[in-house]
Design a protein around this motif. Structure first.
Motif, PDB file in Angstrom:
ATOM      1  N   SER A  32      52.411  22.042-107.394  1.00 54.77           N
ATOM      2  CA  SER A  32      53.593  22.241-108.237  1.00 54.77           C
ATOM      3  C   SER A  32      53.249  21.864-109.665  1.00 54.77           C
ATOM      4  O   SER A  32      52.318  21.097-109.915  1.00 54.77           O
ATOM      5  CB  SER A  32      54.766  21.388-107.728  1.00 54.77           C
ATOM      6  OG  SER A  32      54.422  20.014-107.728  1.00 54.77           O
ATOM      7  N   GLY A  33      54.007  22.408-110.585  1.00 57.58           N
ATOM      8  CA  GLY A  33      53.768  22.091-111.993  1.00 57.58           C
ATOM      9  C   GLY A  33      54.598  22.972-112.899  1.00 57.58           C
ATOM     10  O   GLY A  33      55.323  23.865-112.441  1.00 57.58           O
ATOM     11  N   PRO A  34      54.496  22.742-114.204  1.00 60.54           N
ATOM     12  CA  PRO A  34      55.249  23.556-115.165  1.00 60.54           C
ATOM     13  C   PRO A  34      54.581  24.909-115.384  1.00 60.54           C
ATOM     14  O   PRO A  34      53.357  25.009-115.379  1.00 60.54           O
ATOM     15  CB  PRO A  34      55.206  22.713-116.438  1.00 60.54           C
ATOM     16  CG  PRO A  34      53.902  21.971-116.334  1.00 60.54           C
ATOM     17  CD  PRO A  34      53.713  21.676-114.860  1.00 60.54           C
ATOM     18  N   ARG A  35      55.380  25.936-115.560  1.00 70.49           N
ATOM     19  CA  ARG A  35      54.811  27.246-115.871  1.00 70.49           C
ATOM     20  C   ARG A  35      54.309  27.315-117.320  1.00 70.49           C
ATOM     21  O   ARG A  35      53.353  28.010-117.621  1.00 70.49           O
ATOM     22  CB  ARG A  35      55.849  28.339-115.639  1.00 70.49           C
ATOM     23  CG  ARG A  35      56.180  28.562-114.186  1.00 70.49           C
ATOM     24  CD  ARG A  35      57.030  29.802-113.999  1.00 70.49           C
ATOM     25  NE  ARG A  35      57.395  29.975-112.607  1.00 70.49           N
ATOM     26  CZ  ARG A  35      56.627  30.537-111.683  1.00 70.49           C
ATOM     27  NH1 ARG A  35      55.431  30.982-112.019  1.00 70.49           N
ATOM     28  NH2 ARG A  35      57.023  30.654-110.436  1.00 70.49           N
ATOM     29  N   PRO A  44      56.048  20.877-119.597  1.00 64.68           N
ATOM     30  CA  PRO A  44      56.930  19.967-118.871  1.00 64.68           C
ATOM     31  C   PRO A  44      58.305  19.832-119.512  1.00 64.68           C
ATOM     32  O   PRO A  44      59.274  19.452-118.853  1.00 64.68           O
ATOM     33  CB  PRO A  44      56.168  18.633-118.915  1.00 64.68           C
ATOM     34  CG  PRO A  44      54.751  19.004-119.159  1.00 64.68           C
ATOM     35  CD  PRO A  44      54.796  20.237-120.011  1.00 64.68           C
ATOM     36  N   HIS A  46      62.051  21.922-117.949  1.00 60.97           N
ATOM     37  CA  HIS A  46      62.089  21.396-116.581  1.00 60.97           C
ATOM     38  C   HIS A  46      62.357  22.479-115.538  1.00 60.97           C
ATOM     39  O   HIS A  46      61.797  22.471-114.453  1.00 60.97           O
ATOM     40  CB  HIS A  46      63.165  20.302-116.481  1.00 60.97           C
ATOM     41  CG  HIS A  46      63.328  19.752-115.088  1.00 60.97           C
ATOM     42  ND1 HIS A  46      62.371  18.961-114.497  1.00 60.97           N
ATOM     43  CD2 HIS A  46      64.321  19.910-114.181  1.00 60.97           C
ATOM     44  CE1 HIS A  46      62.773  18.631-113.279  1.00 60.97           C
ATOM     45  NE2 HIS A  46      63.942  19.189-113.060  1.00 60.97           N
ATOM     46  N   SER A 103      59.429  25.895-113.629  1.00 61.36           N
ATOM     47  CA  SER A 103      58.329  25.275-112.904  1.00 61.36           C
ATOM     48  C   SER A 103      58.037  26.072-111.640  1.00 61.36           C
ATOM     49  O   SER A 103      58.801  26.956-111.259  1.00 61.36           O
ATOM     50  CB  SER A 103      58.670  23.824-112.544  1.00 61.36           C
ATOM     51  OG  SER A 103      59.827  23.787-111.727  1.00 61.36           O
ATOM     52  N   SER A 160      52.139  31.141-109.691  1.00 60.17           N
ATOM     53  CA  SER A 160      51.894  29.842-110.324  1.00 60.17           C
ATOM     54  C   SER A 160      50.993  30.051-111.534  1.00 60.17           C
ATOM     55  O   SER A 160      50.669  31.186-111.899  1.00 60.17           O
ATOM     56  CB  SER A 160      51.231  28.885-109.325  1.00 60.17           C
ATOM     57  OG  SER A 160      49.926  29.337-109.011  1.00 60.17           O
TER      58      SER A 160
END
Length: 557
Positions: free
Chosen positions: A370-373, A376, A379, A382, A423
Motif C-alpha cells: 500500500s502507499g500513495p499514488r 502522502p 490521503h 492511495s 499501483s
C-alpha cells in the motif's frame, strides 16, 4: 396434472454432469465480474449448487479448497437462520462470519434460493475474497476478530428483488475501497443469479420440477465410491507432527489419522493452543483443508459434493490453533490451514508411501502493498493492492513437484502487469528461484525470485504474513528439504515473515518464496532429467555436481 416419469440412471447421470457445467458457468461469471484482483486474476473463490436440504450437489472446478469445502457447510448455517420455508423468490443472503464461512472476514459468502414456477428447487452459494473491509492496516497486528474489519452475521441483502440500501451503505462505509467492495458484492449476487437461470433452463429441458431424485443419486453414488476407495486402504491409525515458524516461537501441529470401514478420521489433539496473533484457524477451514488432503488420495476421480465429503471426518479440541474460538484473530488463518495437508500426508505416508508427496511450500505468499499514488498529502489518493506469490510443491513418487504453484490452495499466481497497473510499484524481476526445489530422485518444485521497487520517490509498505522461512519443507526417503523462504530489502536487511515494513525510495523489496521437498536419493535421479534441469537453469552447476553427482564437464560435451 401429468405425472412426471421417473428418471432413469442415464438421465440422472446426464443431469449430474449438467449441474457441474452450471456451477462452472456460475464461477466464471464471478471471476469475470469481480473487482478484487485475487478473485479476478487468481481464482480465489467458490461456487456451488445445493438441494433444499442444504446438501452440496456440485461445485465448480474453478475455486479453492478453503472456499469450496467450507462453503459446503455454510449453506447449512444460512438454513438454520432462514429455513427453506421462509425463503422467497428474489431473496439473497450475505455474511462473512469466519466460523460459518471460509475462515476470515475478508471472504464474503452469498446464498440465493432458486425458484421454478414459485417452488424452491435449489440453493446457490458462492464466496470470494475482498481486498479490504476495514480493520487495522497492519496485517499481523490484529489480536481479535473485531480488529479485522466489518463483521456481518447472516443477513438478507436482497429481499424480493430489492437491494437493502442500508446494508449496502454500511458495507461501503467500512472499507478503504468502497467502490471495489460494493462491486464485489454485486458480483457475488450476479454469479448466483446466473447459476439459477441455467438450472431453471435445464429443469425445463428435462421436464422435471424436483431435483430430489438427482440429489439422492449424486449423494449416494459419491459416498459409495469414496467408501469403496477407503476400504481398499490398510486399516489402522498413524500419527504425525509438523513444526511451523509461528510468531515469537515455533508452533507444533499434531494429527492422528484412522482408517476404518466407515471412513477416514483425522484428529488434531495435541496441537498447539490458540495464539494471540491472527493465524488461528476456525474449525470450518480446518475441515476444508483436511478433507481436501484426504480427497487427493481417496476421491481424485469423484466429484466433490456432500456425499463424497461425508466419509471424511475431522475433530480438534476447542481452543487449539486449528479449532479457534470466537473472538480469536483469524485473518491469516491460511498460514496454518494450508499446512494441514502436509500434516495429513505425514500420516498417510506411513500407510501408503507410494501415493503421498513430500512436504511442499504450502504457501500463498501474498505480496500486499500500500502507499500513495502521488503524495502522502493526498490521503484519499492511495492504493491497496495484492498479488499472489506461490512456491514449490513437494515431489511425488512418480514425478517432480510442480513449481510456482499454490498447492494445496488452488489460488493461481497473479500477473504482475495487473499488480503494476493498480499501483505505483514496478516488478523488476519475477523468475524461478534456482536450486530452491529439494534435491531427490524426484525433485521438489521451485519457488520464485521477485524484486519490487516503487516507481515514484515515495515510500510504500509491505504487509507480510509468511511461513516456511525458518522451517522449510522436508524431503523424504533420502530427498532433501526445499529452500527456506526469504523476505529482504536490497540493502541486505532481512525482514520478518510476519509484520508491516516500509520500503523506502530507492530500495527494492526482495521476495524469495520457498521450494518443495525432494523424494528419494538425488544420485538416483535420471541423468537426462538432471541435465535438463541444468540446461533450463533450474539447478546450478554446483548443485548438479555436489547433490546429483553429475559430471558437469561431460554433460556439457
Amino acid at each position: 396434472m401429468i405425472q412426471q416419469a421417473p428418471l432413469g440412471l442415464i438421465d440422472k447421470q446426464i443431469l449430474w454432469n449438467r449441474l457441474i457445467a452450471v456451477v462452472e458457468e456460475q464461477a466464471q461469471t464471478l471471476q469475470r465480474t469481480a473487482f478484487s484482483t485475487i478473485v479476478r486474476e487468481s481464482g480465489d473463490l467458490a461456487a456451488g449448487v445445493f438441494d433444499v436440504r442444504g446438501r452440496m450437489l456440485a461445485q465448480a472446478v474453478t475455486g479453492t479448497p478453503g472456499h469450496i469445502n467450507s462453503m459446503a457447510l455454510a449453506v447449512g448455517h444460512v438454513l438454520d437462520r432462514y429455513p427453506a420455508d421462509v425463503m422467497k423468490p428474489g431473496d439473497v443472503f450475505i455474511h462473512n462470519d469466519p466460523w460459518m464461512g471460509t475462515g476470515h472476514t475478508n471472504d464474503f459468502s452469498v446464498t440465493t434460493p432458486c425458484f421454478r414456477d414459485g417452488k424452491l428447487v435449489a440453493i446457490f452459494a458462492c464466496n470470494s475474497h475482498l481486498m479490504d473491509i476495514g480493520g487495522v492496516p497492519r496485517m499481523s497486528g490484529s489480536i481479535d476478530v473485531f480488529m479485522e474489519g466489518l463483521y456481518l452475521p447472516i443477513l438478507k441483502i436482497v429481499e424480493g428483488g430489492v437491494v437493502n440500501d442500508t446494508l449496502m451503505e454500511l458495507i461501503r462505509a467500512n472499507t478503504r475501497l468502497p467502490i471495489e467492495t460494493e462491486g464485489d458484492v454485486y458480483s457475488l449476487i450476479a454469479c448466483n443469479d446466473v447459476g439459477c437461470e441455467r438450472l431453471v433452463e435445464t429443469m425445463g429441458e428435462f421436464g422435471i420440477d424436483d431435483l430430489a431424485p438427482v440429489a439422492d443419486h449424486i449423494i449416494d453414488a459419491s459416498r459409495a465410491a469414496v467408501l469403496a476407495n477407503i476400504r481398499a486402504l490398510p486399516r489402522g491409525s498413524w500419527s504425525s507432527s509438523l513444526t511451523l515458524d509461528g510468531f515469537d516461537s515455533p508452533l507444533e501441529l499434531k494429527a492422528k489419522l484412522t482408517i476404518s470401514d466407515d471412513g477416514i478420521h483425522v484428529d488434531y489433539a495435541g496441537s498447539a493452543g490458540m495464539v494471540k496473533q491472527n493465524f488461528n484457524v476456525p474449525f470450518c477451514y480446518t475441515i476444508a483443508y483436511t478433507s481436501y488432503a484426504l480427497g487427493c488420495i481417496v476421491a481424485r476421480d469423484i466429484p466433490n459434493n456432500a456425499g463424497s465429503l461425508e466419509p471424511r471426518t475431522v475433530s480438534a479440541p476447542p481452543g487449539t490453533v486449528v479449532n479457534a474460538l470466537k473472538p480469536a484473530a483469524v485473518v491469516a488463518r491460511h498460514l496454518v490451514g494450508l499446512m494441514l495437508p502436509d500434516l495429513v500426508f505425514g500420516c498417510l505416508r506411513q500407510a501408503i508411501p507410494d501415493r503421498v508427496p513430500a512436504e511442499g511450500a504450502g504457501v500463498l505468499w501474498g505480496i500486499n502493498v500500500s502507499g500513495p499514488r502521488v503524495s502522502p498529502a493526498r490521503h484519499n489518493d492511495s492504493f491497496v493492492v495484492g498479488i499472489v506469490t506461490t512456491g514449490g510443491m513437494g515431489a511425488l513418487p512418480v514425478r517432480d513437484g510442480l513449481s510456482a504453484t499454490g498447492f494445496p490452495s488452488g489460488v493461481r499466481g497473479g500477473p504482475v502487469e495487473i499488480f503494476e497497473s493498480m499501483s505505483t510499484v514496478i516488478v523488476w524481476r519475477k523468475q524461478y528461484r534456482q536450486d530452491s526445489g529439494g534435491a531427490g530422485r524426484q525433485r521438489g518444485g521451485l519457488g520464485q525470485d521477485i524484486e519490487i521497487e516503487n516507481g515514484i520517490p515515495e515510500m510504500f509498505e509491505l504487509a507480510s504474513s509468511y511461513e516456511r522461512i525458518i522451517h522449510p519443507a522436508k524431503g523424504f526417503d533420502g530427498g532433501l528439504e526445499g529452500a527456506r523462504g526469504v523476505v529482504a530489502l536490497s540493502t541486505g536487511r532481512a525482514l520478518s515473515g510476519k509484520g508491516r515494513f516500509p520500503v523506502q525510495p530507492g530500495e527494492r523489496l526482495i521476495i524469495q518464496s520457498p521450494g518443495g521437498g525432494g523424494l528419494g536419493d538425488p544420485t538416483a535421479r535420471d541423468r537426462a532429467a538432471v541435465e535438463a534441469d541444468l540446461a533450463n537453469e533450474l539447478i546450478s552447476q554446483d548443485a548438479a555436481r555436489s547433490l546429483y553427482g553429475l559430471n558437469v564437464a561431460q554433460a556439457a560435451e
